[in-house]
Design a protein around this motif. Structure first.
Motif, mmCIF file in Angstrom:
data_model
loop_
_atom_site.group_PDB
_atom_site.id
_atom_site.type_symbol
_atom_site.label_atom_id
_atom_site.label_comp_id
_atom_site.label_asym_id
_atom_site.label_seq_id
_atom_site.Cartn_x
_atom_site.Cartn_y
_atom_site.Cartn_z
ATOM 1 N N GLU A 67 48.815 36.825 24.368
ATOM 2 C CA GLU A 67 47.889 37.262 25.408
ATOM 3 C C GLU A 67 46.663 36.375 25.381
ATOM 4 O OE1 GLU A 67 46.623 41.370 25.222
ATOM 5 O OE2 GLU A 67 48.705 42.077 25.186
ATOM 6 N N TYR A 68 46.082 36.220 26.554
ATOM 7 C CA TYR A 68 44.822 35.512 26.683
ATOM 8 C C TYR A 68 43.929 36.360 27.581
ATOM 9 C CZ TYR A 68 41.347 31.970 27.678
ATOM 10 O OH TYR A 68 40.159 31.283 27.782
ATOM 11 N N ARG A 69 42.688 36.609 27.152
ATOM 12 C CA ARG A 69 41.790 37.464 27.915
ATOM 13 C C ARG A 69 40.458 36.788 28.176
ATOM 14 N NH1 ARG A 69 42.432 43.424 25.140
ATOM 15 N NH2 ARG A 69 44.708 43.443 25.115
ATOM 16 N N GLU A 70 40.050 36.899 29.407
ATOM 17 C CA GLU A 70 38.698 36.537 29.815
ATOM 18 C C GLU A 70 38.154 37.742 30.565
ATOM 19 O OE1 GLU A 70 38.927 33.010 32.207
ATOM 20 O OE2 GLU A 70 39.154 31.704 30.463
ATOM 21 N N LYS A 71 36.892 37.719 30.865
ATOM 22 C CA LYS A 71 36.277 38.861 31.552
ATOM 23 C C LYS A 71 37.001 39.182 32.858
ATOM 24 C CE LYS A 71 31.784 40.678 32.744
ATOM 25 N NZ LYS A 71 31.312 41.611 31.764
ATOM 26 N N LYS A 72 37.302 38.187 33.663
ATOM 27 C CA LYS A 72 37.890 38.409 34.990
ATOM 28 C C LYS A 72 39.396 38.142 35.063
ATOM 29 C CE LYS A 72 33.919 38.903 37.348
ATOM 30 N NZ LYS A 72 33.554 39.968 38.216
ATOM 31 N N ASP A 82 63.245 28.694 25.467
ATOM 32 C CA ASP A 82 63.149 27.475 26.265
ATOM 33 C C ASP A 82 61.990 27.442 27.253
ATOM 34 O OD1 ASP A 82 64.301 29.508 27.795
ATOM 35 O OD2 ASP A 82 65.477 28.106 28.995
ATOM 36 N N LYS A 83 61.293 28.589 27.416
ATOM 37 C CA LYS A 83 60.207 28.630 28.397
ATOM 38 C C LYS A 83 59.266 29.791 28.119
ATOM 39 C CE LYS A 83 62.915 31.455 31.591
ATOM 40 N NZ LYS A 83 63.573 31.515 32.871
ATOM 41 N N LEU A 84 58.117 29.727 28.773
ATOM 42 C CA LEU A 84 57.147 30.807 28.771
ATOM 43 C C LEU A 84 57.267 31.556 30.095
ATOM 44 C CD1 LEU A 84 54.009 28.876 27.495
ATOM 45 C CD2 LEU A 84 55.117 30.762 26.305
ATOM 46 N N VAL A 85 57.252 32.880 30.035
ATOM 47 C CA VAL A 85 57.185 33.707 31.227
ATOM 48 C C VAL A 85 55.798 34.338 31.215
ATOM 49 C CG1 VAL A 85 58.142 35.690 32.452
ATOM 50 C CG2 VAL A 85 59.663 34.158 31.168
ATOM 51 N N LEU A 86 55.075 34.190 32.312
ATOM 52 C CA LEU A 86 53.689 34.615 32.391
ATOM 53 C C LEU A 86 53.546 35.747 33.400
ATOM 54 C CD1 LEU A 86 50.723 32.219 32.871
ATOM 55 C CD2 LEU A 86 51.128 33.999 34.528
ATOM 56 N N VAL A 87 52.793 36.756 33.047
ATOM 57 C CA VAL A 87 52.367 37.799 33.979
ATOM 58 C C VAL A 87 50.880 37.954 33.761
ATOM 59 C CG1 VAL A 87 52.586 40.189 34.732
ATOM 60 C CG2 VAL A 87 54.597 38.993 33.860
ATOM 61 N N GLY A 88 50.121 37.822 34.854
ATOM 62 C CA GLY A 88 48.676 37.886 34.728
ATOM 63 C C GLY A 88 48.036 38.773 35.766
ATOM 64 N N MET A 89 46.792 39.133 35.499
ATOM 65 C CA MET A 89 45.959 39.877 36.439
ATOM 66 C C MET A 89 44.631 39.144 36.547
ATOM 67 S SD MET A 89 46.458 43.954 35.614
ATOM 68 C CE MET A 89 45.820 43.909 33.950
ATOM 69 N N ASP A 94 33.605 40.149 43.824
ATOM 70 C CA ASP A 94 32.493 40.678 43.034
ATOM 71 C C ASP A 94 32.923 41.786 42.080
ATOM 72 O OD1 ASP A 94 30.830 38.950 44.357
ATOM 73 O OD2 ASP A 94 30.131 40.433 45.813
ATOM 74 N N SER A 95 34.155 41.794 41.714
ATOM 75 C CA SER A 95 34.687 42.831 40.841
ATOM 76 C C SER A 95 33.901 42.904 39.533
ATOM 77 C CB SER A 95 36.156 42.535 40.529
ATOM 78 O OG SER A 95 36.628 43.390 39.525
ATOM 79 N N GLU A 96 33.785 44.118 39.022
ATOM 80 C CA GLU A 96 33.127 44.307 37.729
ATOM 81 C C GLU A 96 34.177 44.391 36.620
ATOM 82 O OE1 GLU A 96 30.138 47.324 37.666
ATOM 83 O OE2 GLU A 96 29.372 46.721 39.617
ATOM 84 N N ALA A 97 35.254 43.686 36.801
ATOM 85 C CA ALA A 97 36.350 43.689 35.827
ATOM 86 C C ALA A 97 35.872 43.149 34.490
ATOM 87 C CB ALA A 97 37.499 42.831 36.343
ATOM 88 N N ASP A 98 36.496 43.674 33.439
ATOM 89 C CA ASP A 98 36.239 43.160 32.098
ATOM 90 C C ASP A 98 37.517 43.313 31.276
ATOM 91 O OD1 ASP A 98 35.400 42.292 29.668
ATOM 92 O OD2 ASP A 98 33.831 43.795 29.414
ATOM 93 N N PHE A 99 38.402 42.323 31.397
ATOM 94 C CA PHE A 99 39.677 42.371 30.701
ATOM 95 C C PHE A 99 39.540 42.136 29.190
ATOM 96 C CE2 PHE A 99 41.239 41.369 35.047
ATOM 97 C CZ PHE A 99 42.000 42.511 35.216
ATOM 98 N N THR A 100 38.314 41.899 28.736
ATOM 99 C CA THR A 100 38.111 41.820 27.290
ATOM 100 C C THR A 100 37.977 43.219 26.691
ATOM 101 O OG1 THR A 100 35.706 41.603 27.488
ATOM 102 C CG2 THR A 100 37.000 39.554 27.461
ATOM 103 N N SER A 101 37.844 44.235 27.562
ATOM 104 C CA SER A 101 37.715 45.623 27.124
ATOM 105 C C SER A 101 39.063 46.340 27.233
ATOM 106 C CB SER A 101 36.681 46.345 27.998
ATOM 107 O OG SER A 101 36.817 47.740 27.883
#
Length: 157
Positions: A67-72, A82-89, A94-101
């Motif tokens: 997993e990799y997390r940033e605020k947004k 053989d590969k990476l499968v990625l699912v992200g949000m 102006d979202s007040e998202a905080d994916f570090t929380s």
């Protein structure tokens, strides 16, 4: 030259028993090791490099999810052979998202906020799998059990 990085002194101390076993398997007794550290420091350093590589290779070989997390933005990876499968949000605008929380992630999974973009992708490894995963951890990814990746995949269906 090592493929990964040297274990820190603290990491080596935590793995003291494993390192002692490694030395024994390589025919190096305790007194020989002590002598080598003083008389042949380059040779001792090389043994630590080889041990470090063995440790990281074993860890990376067993990685299934990152997993990799940033605020947004939150990116989850399934690390196949053989590969990476990625699912992200990604929170847009102006979202007040905080994916570090962790609390924010739980709320977003139950009630997705407006402006939340969910995306998927796949990528073949450009380098040896274990090296690429190690480099990802050095850039901020962390190893997980994959619960969030699996939850996001179910939410996409």
């Amino acid at each position: 030259m090592s493929e990964y990085r040297l274990l820190s002194l603290e990491e080596l101390q935590e793995m003291e028993n494993e390192f002692v076993n490694y030395l024994v398997v390589n025919g190096i007794a305790a007194e020989d090791w002590e002598r080598m550290k003083c008389a042949e420091p380059a040779k001792a350093e090389r043994l630590i490099e080889l041990f470090s590589d063995m440790v990281f290779e074993t860890i990376m070989r067993n990685v299934q999810f990152l997993e990799y997390r940033e605020k947004k933005e939150l990116i989850t990876f399934q690390c196949l052979s053989d590969k990476l499968v990625l699912v992200g949000m990604k929170a847009e605008g102006d979202s007040e998202a905080d994916f570090t929380s962790q609390d924010y992630i739980k709320r977003a999974m139950v009630s997705p906020p407006d402006g939340l973009k969910v995306y998927t992708s796949e990528k073949k490894y450009q380098k040896k799998r274990e090296i690429e995963l190690f480099e990802m951890t050095q850039r901020g990814c962390f190893i997980t059990e994959g619960n969030l990746f699996k939850t996001l995949c179910l939410a996409l269906d």
